[in-house]
Design a protein around this motif. Structure first.
Motif, mmCIF file in Angstrom:
data_model
loop_
_atom_site.group_PDB
_atom_site.id
_atom_site.type_symbol
_atom_site.label_atom_id
_atom_site.label_comp_id
_atom_site.label_asym_id
_atom_site.label_seq_id
_atom_site.Cartn_x
_atom_site.Cartn_y
_atom_site.Cartn_z
ATOM 1 N N LEU A 118 49.891 34.114 39.527
ATOM 2 C CA LEU A 118 50.719 32.932 39.322
ATOM 3 C C LEU A 118 51.745 33.264 38.246
ATOM 4 O O LEU A 118 51.391 33.559 37.097
ATOM 5 C CB LEU A 118 49.855 31.741 38.900
ATOM 6 C CG LEU A 118 50.595 30.411 38.718
ATOM 7 C CD1 LEU A 118 51.272 29.973 40.020
ATOM 8 C CD2 LEU A 118 49.632 29.328 38.237
ATOM 9 N N LEU A 119 53.032 33.225 38.631
ATOM 10 C CA LEU A 119 54.110 33.664 37.751
ATOM 11 C C LEU A 119 55.112 32.540 37.540
ATOM 12 O O LEU A 119 55.378 31.750 38.447
ATOM 13 C CB LEU A 119 54.832 34.873 38.355
ATOM 14 C CG LEU A 119 53.955 36.049 38.803
ATOM 15 C CD1 LEU A 119 54.816 37.112 39.479
ATOM 16 C CD2 LEU A 119 53.185 36.637 37.637
ATOM 17 N N ARG A 139 48.271 25.333 31.119
ATOM 18 C CA ARG A 139 47.006 25.996 30.764
ATOM 19 C C ARG A 139 45.982 25.855 31.884
ATOM 20 O O ARG A 139 45.301 26.821 32.249
ATOM 21 C CB ARG A 139 46.454 25.394 29.470
ATOM 22 C CG ARG A 139 45.191 26.103 28.959
ATOM 23 C CD ARG A 139 44.574 25.376 27.791
ATOM 24 N NE ARG A 139 43.959 24.128 28.206
ATOM 25 C CZ ARG A 139 42.754 24.023 28.768
ATOM 26 N NH1 ARG A 139 42.039 25.121 29.017
ATOM 27 N NH2 ARG A 139 42.266 22.856 29.105
ATOM 28 N N LEU A 140 45.900 24.666 32.449
ATOM 29 C CA LEU A 140 44.932 24.411 33.506
ATOM 30 C C LEU A 140 45.269 25.174 34.792
ATOM 31 O O LEU A 140 44.382 25.483 35.584
ATOM 32 C CB LEU A 140 44.832 22.910 33.784
ATOM 33 C CG LEU A 140 44.239 22.073 32.634
ATOM 34 C CD1 LEU A 140 44.401 20.586 32.915
ATOM 35 C CD2 LEU A 140 42.764 22.410 32.422
ATOM 36 N N LEU A 141 46.539 25.464 34.998
ATOM 37 C CA LEU A 141 46.948 26.216 36.190
ATOM 38 C C LEU A 141 46.603 27.703 36.077
ATOM 39 O O LEU A 141 46.507 28.395 37.066
ATOM 40 C CB LEU A 141 48.448 26.059 36.432
ATOM 41 C CG LEU A 141 48.891 24.728 37.048
ATOM 42 C CD1 LEU A 141 50.395 24.592 36.969
ATOM 43 C CD2 LEU A 141 48.431 24.615 38.484
ATOM 44 N N ARG A 142 46.456 28.216 34.867
ATOM 45 C CA ARG A 142 46.066 29.610 34.601
ATOM 46 C C ARG A 142 47.119 30.618 35.106
ATOM 47 O O ARG A 142 46.934 31.314 36.093
ATOM 48 C CB ARG A 142 44.692 29.939 35.192
ATOM 49 C CG ARG A 142 43.557 29.173 34.549
ATOM 50 C CD ARG A 142 42.211 29.654 35.029
ATOM 51 N NE ARG A 142 41.936 29.248 36.398
ATOM 52 C CZ ARG A 142 41.664 30.102 37.368
ATOM 53 N NH1 ARG A 142 41.667 31.411 37.145
ATOM 54 N NH2 ARG A 142 41.394 29.657 38.582
ATOM 55 N N TYR A 143 48.222 30.678 34.383
ATOM 56 C CA TYR A 143 49.283 31.615 34.724
ATOM 57 C C TYR A 143 48.908 33.052 34.357
ATOM 58 O O TYR A 143 48.180 33.292 33.399
ATOM 59 C CB TYR A 143 50.575 31.237 33.995
ATOM 60 C CG TYR A 143 51.344 30.135 34.674
ATOM 61 C CD1 TYR A 143 52.364 30.427 35.573
ATOM 62 C CD2 TYR A 143 51.043 28.795 34.424
ATOM 63 C CE1 TYR A 143 53.068 29.416 36.202
ATOM 64 C CE2 TYR A 143 51.739 27.780 35.055
ATOM 65 C CZ TYR A 143 52.753 28.092 35.942
ATOM 66 O OH TYR A 143 53.441 27.096 36.567
ATOM 67 N N ASP A 144 49.462 33.997 35.122
ATOM 68 C CA ASP A 144 49.261 35.413 34.835
ATOM 69 C C ASP A 144 50.400 36.004 34.023
ATOM 70 O O ASP A 144 50.207 36.980 33.299
ATOM 71 C CB ASP A 144 49.121 36.190 36.149
ATOM 72 C CG ASP A 144 47.830 35.830 36.869
ATOM 73 O OD1 ASP A 144 46.770 36.331 36.462
ATOM 74 O OD2 ASP A 144 47.890 35.026 37.817
ATOM 75 N N ALA A 145 51.599 35.446 34.149
ATOM 76 C CA ALA A 145 52.742 35.898 33.355
ATOM 77 C C ALA A 145 53.784 34.792 33.345
ATOM 78 O O ALA A 145 54.053 34.167 34.378
ATOM 79 C CB ALA A 145 53.336 37.187 33.919
ATOM 80 N N VAL A 146 54.374 34.568 32.164
ATOM 81 C CA VAL A 146 55.370 33.515 31.998
ATOM 82 C C VAL A 146 56.584 34.121 31.299
ATOM 83 O O VAL A 146 56.494 34.582 30.151
ATOM 84 C CB VAL A 146 54.805 32.344 31.162
ATOM 85 C CG1 VAL A 146 55.881 31.286 30.922
ATOM 86 C CG2 VAL A 146 53.597 31.727 31.860
ATOM 87 N N ASN A 147 57.714 34.150 31.980
ATOM 88 C CA ASN A 147 58.932 34.707 31.410
ATOM 89 C C ASN A 147 59.557 33.720 30.410
ATOM 90 O O ASN A 147 59.359 32.506 30.510
ATOM 91 C CB ASN A 147 59.932 35.018 32.531
ATOM 92 C CG ASN A 147 61.175 35.694 32.009
ATOM 93 O OD1 ASN A 147 61.108 36.526 31.119
ATOM 94 N ND2 ASN A 147 62.319 35.350 32.567
ATOM 95 N N ILE A 160 61.835 38.667 41.796
ATOM 96 C CA ILE A 160 61.754 37.207 41.903
ATOM 97 C C ILE A 160 62.841 36.609 41.027
ATOM 98 O O ILE A 160 62.822 36.747 39.802
ATOM 99 C CB ILE A 160 60.373 36.683 41.472
ATOM 100 C CG1 ILE A 160 59.269 37.355 42.296
ATOM 101 C CG2 ILE A 160 60.301 35.165 41.637
ATOM 102 C CD1 ILE A 160 57.865 36.988 41.837
ATOM 103 N N ASN A 161 63.807 35.958 41.647
ATOM 104 C CA ASN A 161 64.958 35.417 40.925
ATOM 105 C C ASN A 161 64.688 33.988 40.461
ATOM 106 O O ASN A 161 64.321 33.125 41.256
ATOM 107 C CB ASN A 161 66.199 35.435 41.827
ATOM 108 C CG ASN A 161 67.405 34.845 41.127
ATOM 109 O OD1 ASN A 161 67.786 35.294 40.047
ATOM 110 N ND2 ASN A 161 67.999 33.829 41.730
ATOM 111 N N GLY A 162 64.879 33.745 39.167
ATOM 112 C CA GLY A 162 64.611 32.432 38.604
ATOM 113 C C GLY A 162 65.812 31.514 38.565
ATOM 114 O O GLY A 162 65.675 30.306 38.701
#
Length: 275
Positions: free
Chosen positions: A19-20, A46-54, A187-189
């Motif tokens: 999850l990014l 926090r509840l979603l449990r991200y793996d990386a957040v730019n 992945i383009n933001g």
């Protein structure tokens, strides 16, 4: 978030999931309601449990300390490969992350896992568009140079899959795929399309994420006979039809109650009601 969480959980139940977040999780300007909104928002993350957040330009308007506190409180793994804090000379956050997906856990480590390397890029132009003294504290390392270095380091660490989170805009994300070999997915933001959009450039899949609160972009990755297969799709409609996960639904209810108690209008944009 509650419906997104239910959908993500359903995917996690059948296969490994990353999850990014591509960045700009803060608003482009501070408002008097930040003290109410952000504690709920980051608890949801926090509840979603991200793996990386730019980290994007909007986020830096609030200052490095506030970003760091939000990340610590919400257990968010911050990623920022080419933003340098002029005051310390250090990168703003981790230059890359490695996640081992799938396989079997043994006493010697995971066997048969897909080793995935993730790095992120931000473009100087998005800083120049915003007049704010806080952004003067940061320098942007040239994205293509950063990408070449990141790919080299991640391949050296035996990564099977390399993902670039691009805060460059669509055209520059495509150019990145054309000029920097070794990236499997970009992945383009800063999207250039209304919904999820994909374009293959050589062996690289470039993906544009969709509309806020409406689209949810999913990228499927498979290795078949040693060949990497990737495909993007918009699963927002499926996610919106799912029942909301109870903990996040409860969080949203508490948030709306607090807004009502303080006489603040619900400002959520592009909210879609699904019966």
């Amino acid at each position: 978030m509650a419906r997104w969480a239910s959908f993500i959980d359903s995917r996690r139940a059948i296969s490994p999931v990353l999850l990014l977040d591509t960045g700009d999780f803060f608003r482009p300007e501070k408002t008097p309601d930040d003290e109410i909104d952000y504690p709920y928002f980051f608890e949801g993350m926090r509840l979603l449990r991200y793996d990386a957040v730019n980290v994007g330009a909007n986020d830096l308007l609030y200052g490095r300390e506030i970003i760091a506190k939000a990340a610590k409180d919400a257990d968010l793994p911050l990623l920022s490969s080419n933003i340098i804090d002029r005051r310390s000379g250090d990168l703003l956050a981790a230059p890359f992350m490695i996640r081992d997906l799938g396989g079997k856990k043994t006493i010697l480590g995971r066997k048969g896992a897909i080793r995935t390397g993730i790095f992120s890029l931000t473009d100087r132009s998005f800083f120049d568009m915003i007049e704010n003294a806080e952004l003067d504290n940061y320098n942007i390392k040239e994205p293509a140079v950063t990408a070449l270095e990141a790919v080299s380091r991640l391949r050296g660490k035996k990564c099977d899959l390399i993902i670039a989170i691009s805060h460059l805009g669509w055209e520059k994300s495509v150019r990145l795929a054309e000029t920097v070999p070794g990236i499997d997915i970009v992945i383009n933001g800063h999207r250039g399309h209304d919904g999820t959009f994909q374009q293959r450039t050589g062996s690289t899949l470039v993906v544009d994420t969709g509309l806020h609160r409406i689209s949810l972009t999913e990228i499927e990755v498979r290795f078949t006979n040693g060949k990497l297969l990737t495909r993007a799709s918009d699963v927002g409609g499926v996610a919106l039809r799912m029942p909301g996960r109870k903990d996040l639904a409860g969080l949203e209810e508490r948030y709306l109650m607090e807004l009502e108690q303080k006489g603040i209008e619900d400002k959520r944009e592009n909210t879609v009601e699904v019966e």
